[in-house]
Design an enzyme around this catalytic site. Structure first.
Site, PDB file in Angstrom:
ATOM      1  N   LYS A  12      -2.872  43.689  60.378  1.00 13.73           N
ATOM      2  CA  LYS A  12      -4.063  43.126  60.040  1.00 13.73           C
ATOM      3  C   LYS A  12      -4.992  44.111  59.895  1.00 13.73           C
ATOM      4  O   LYS A  12      -4.606  45.292  60.022  1.00 13.73           O
ATOM      5  CB  LYS A  12      -4.455  42.030  61.070  1.00 13.73           C
ATOM      6  CG  LYS A  12      -3.502  40.924  61.070  1.00 13.73           C
ATOM      7  CD  LYS A  12      -3.922  40.176  62.464  1.00 13.73           C
ATOM      8  CE  LYS A  12      -3.212  38.766  62.507  1.00 13.73           C
ATOM      9  NZ  LYS A  12      -3.789  38.065  63.507  1.00 13.73           N
ATOM     10  N   ASN A 115      -5.953  41.403  66.840  1.00 16.45           N
ATOM     11  CA  ASN A 115      -4.764  41.675  67.419  1.00 16.45           C
ATOM     12  C   ASN A 115      -3.620  42.295  66.734  1.00 16.45           C
ATOM     13  O   ASN A 115      -2.523  42.308  66.843  1.00 16.45           O
ATOM     14  CB  ASN A 115      -4.265  40.285  68.137  1.00 16.45           C
ATOM     15  CG  ASN A 115      -3.885  39.386  67.181  1.00 16.45           C
ATOM     16  OD1 ASN A 115      -4.156  39.499  66.019  1.00 16.45           O
ATOM     17  ND2 ASN A 115      -3.493  38.175  67.655  1.00 16.45           N
ATOM     18  N   HIS A 118       0.130  39.793  62.596  1.00 14.29           N
ATOM     19  CA  HIS A 118       0.710  38.467  62.399  1.00 14.29           C
ATOM     20  C   HIS A 118       2.263  38.350  62.345  1.00 14.29           C
ATOM     21  O   HIS A 118       2.890  39.336  61.799  1.00 14.29           O
ATOM     22  CB  HIS A 118       0.339  37.733  61.123  1.00 14.29           C
ATOM     23  CG  HIS A 118       0.998  36.423  60.917  1.00 14.29           C
ATOM     24  ND1 HIS A 118       0.468  35.171  61.408  1.00 14.29           N
ATOM     25  CD2 HIS A 118       1.906  36.105  60.078  1.00 14.29           C
ATOM     26  CE1 HIS A 118       1.188  34.107  61.201  1.00 14.29           C
ATOM     27  NE2 HIS A 118       1.921  34.807  60.221  1.00 14.29           N
ATOM     28  N   GLU A 129       5.281  31.236  54.485  1.00 16.08           N
ATOM     29  CA  GLU A 129       4.502  32.470  54.451  1.00 16.08           C
ATOM     30  C   GLU A 129       4.946  33.834  53.640  1.00 16.08           C
ATOM     31  O   GLU A 129       4.313  34.253  52.869  1.00 16.08           O
ATOM     32  CB  GLU A 129       4.241  33.198  56.021  1.00 16.08           C
ATOM     33  CG  GLU A 129       3.571  32.204  56.671  1.00 16.08           C
ATOM     34  CD  GLU A 129       3.555  32.325  58.098  1.00 16.08           C
ATOM     35  OE1 GLU A 129       4.125  33.399  58.756  1.00 16.08           O
ATOM     36  OE2 GLU A 129       2.887  31.688  58.950  1.00 16.08           O
TER      37      GLU A 129
HETATM   38  N1  UDP Z   1      -6.899  33.727  67.460  1.00 14.18           N
HETATM   39  C1  UDP Z   1      -8.175  33.862  67.882  1.00 14.18           C
HETATM   40  N2  UDP Z   1      -8.447  33.371  69.056  1.00 14.18           N
HETATM   41  C2  UDP Z   1      -7.823  32.758  69.923  1.00 14.18           C
HETATM   42  C3  UDP Z   1      -6.470  32.468  69.286  1.00 14.18           C
HETATM   43  C4  UDP Z   1      -6.044  33.033  68.230  1.00 14.18           C
HETATM   44  O1  UDP Z   1      -9.243  34.541  67.247  1.00 14.18           O
HETATM   45  O2  UDP Z   1      -8.093  31.973  70.980  1.00 14.18           O
HETATM   46  C5  UDP Z   1      -6.625  34.449  66.032  1.00 14.18           C
HETATM   47  C6  UDP Z   1      -5.588  35.647  66.522  1.00 14.18           C
HETATM   48  O3  UDP Z   1      -6.028  36.505  65.319  1.00 14.18           O
HETATM   49  C7  UDP Z   1      -4.280  34.862  65.996  1.00 14.18           C
HETATM   50  C8  UDP Z   1      -4.548  33.766  64.930  1.00 14.18           C
HETATM   51  O4  UDP Z   1      -5.709  33.406  65.234  1.00 14.18           O
HETATM   52  O5  UDP Z   1      -3.278  35.886  65.877  1.00 14.18           O
HETATM   53  C9  UDP Z   1      -3.629  32.998  64.922  1.00 14.18           C
HETATM   54  O6  UDP Z   1      -3.385  32.257  66.224  1.00 14.18           O
HETATM   55  P1  UDP Z   1      -2.052  32.029  66.655  1.00 14.18           P
HETATM   56  O7  UDP Z   1      -2.324  30.741  67.869  1.00 14.18           O
HETATM   57  O8  UDP Z   1      -1.255  31.325  65.882  1.00 14.18           O
HETATM   58  O9  UDP Z   1      -1.627  33.010  67.289  1.00 14.18           O
HETATM   59  P2  UDP Z   1      -0.123  34.122  66.787  1.00 14.18           P
HETATM   60  O10 UDP Z   1       0.640  33.332  66.357  1.00 14.18           O
HETATM   61  O11 UDP Z   1      -0.718  34.979  65.864  1.00 14.18           O
HETATM   62  O12 UDP Z   1       0.209  34.794  68.280  1.00 14.18           O
HETATM   63 MG    MG Z   2       0.653  31.646  64.744  1.00 16.73          MG
END
Ligand code: UDP
Ligand code: MG
Length: 141
Positions: A12, A115, A118, A129
């Site tokens: 990212k 974070n 992805h 994806e």
């Molecule tokens: N994200 C955020 N706030 C939250 C949860 C997720 O900004 O409370 C963002 C974060 O960058 C995350 C992405 O949205 O990686 C997608 O969320 P997901 O729940 O799918 O998490 P991941 O699968 O990436 O762990």
């Molecule tokens: Mg996710």
């Protein structure tokens, strides 16, 4: 028997800007993942919105789109036995502060939005994806 699988990752914008791309790729390869396809690009708003369509009703959606379009990213297709699950484990929990020590998010993530990476959450998402960013011929090596 574990199956050969493919998963999809994005390094990212925060991680690319902070010059962690090389270190992250090194850790991915050391963990046994083969890079099947790789490129750098700057996501448009439209691309980011389509990619994260499953989150469009979440309160963090606007912030997520803003963040993902803020700079260049690196996208890649990774191959390994049990790739989806193993890569989620290598990446760690969504919130880097909760991620296990040594995981990529614990090492390189800033907060729950920024974070660093992805990682696909299922074989089904991985397929979607990978083909969101790469043509079949680009993934044939
Ligand atoms: N994200 C955020 N706030 C939250 C949860 C997720 O900004 O409370 C963002 C974060 O960058 C995350 C992405 O949205 O990686 C997608 O969320 P997901 O729940 O799918 O998490 P991941 O699968 O990436 O762990
Ligand atoms: Mg996710």
């Amino acid at each position: 028997m574990t199956q050969m699988e493919r998963t999809f990752t994005i390094i990212k914008p925060d991680a690319v800007r902070d010059a962690h791309t090389g270190a992250i790729i090194e850790k991915i390869e050391s963990a046994g993942f083969k890079i099947v396809a790789l490129k750098m690009l700057h996501l448009s708003h439209r691309q980011a919105e389509c990619f994260y369509v499953e989150h469009r009703d979440k309160r963090f959606y606007d912030e997520l789109i803003e963040y993902m379009t803020a700079g260049a990213v690196v996208v890649a297709v990774l191959e390994k036995e049990n790739a989806v699950e193993d890569y989620r484990r290598l990446v760690g929990e969504t919130d880097p502060r909760r991620a296990e020590r040594g995981t990529l998010r614990a090492l390189y993530g800033r907060d729950v939005t920024q974070n660093a990476l992805h990682a696909s959450d299922s074989i089904h998402s991985a397929r979607r994806e990978c083909s969101f960013f790469f043509s079949e011929s680009e993934m044939t090596i």
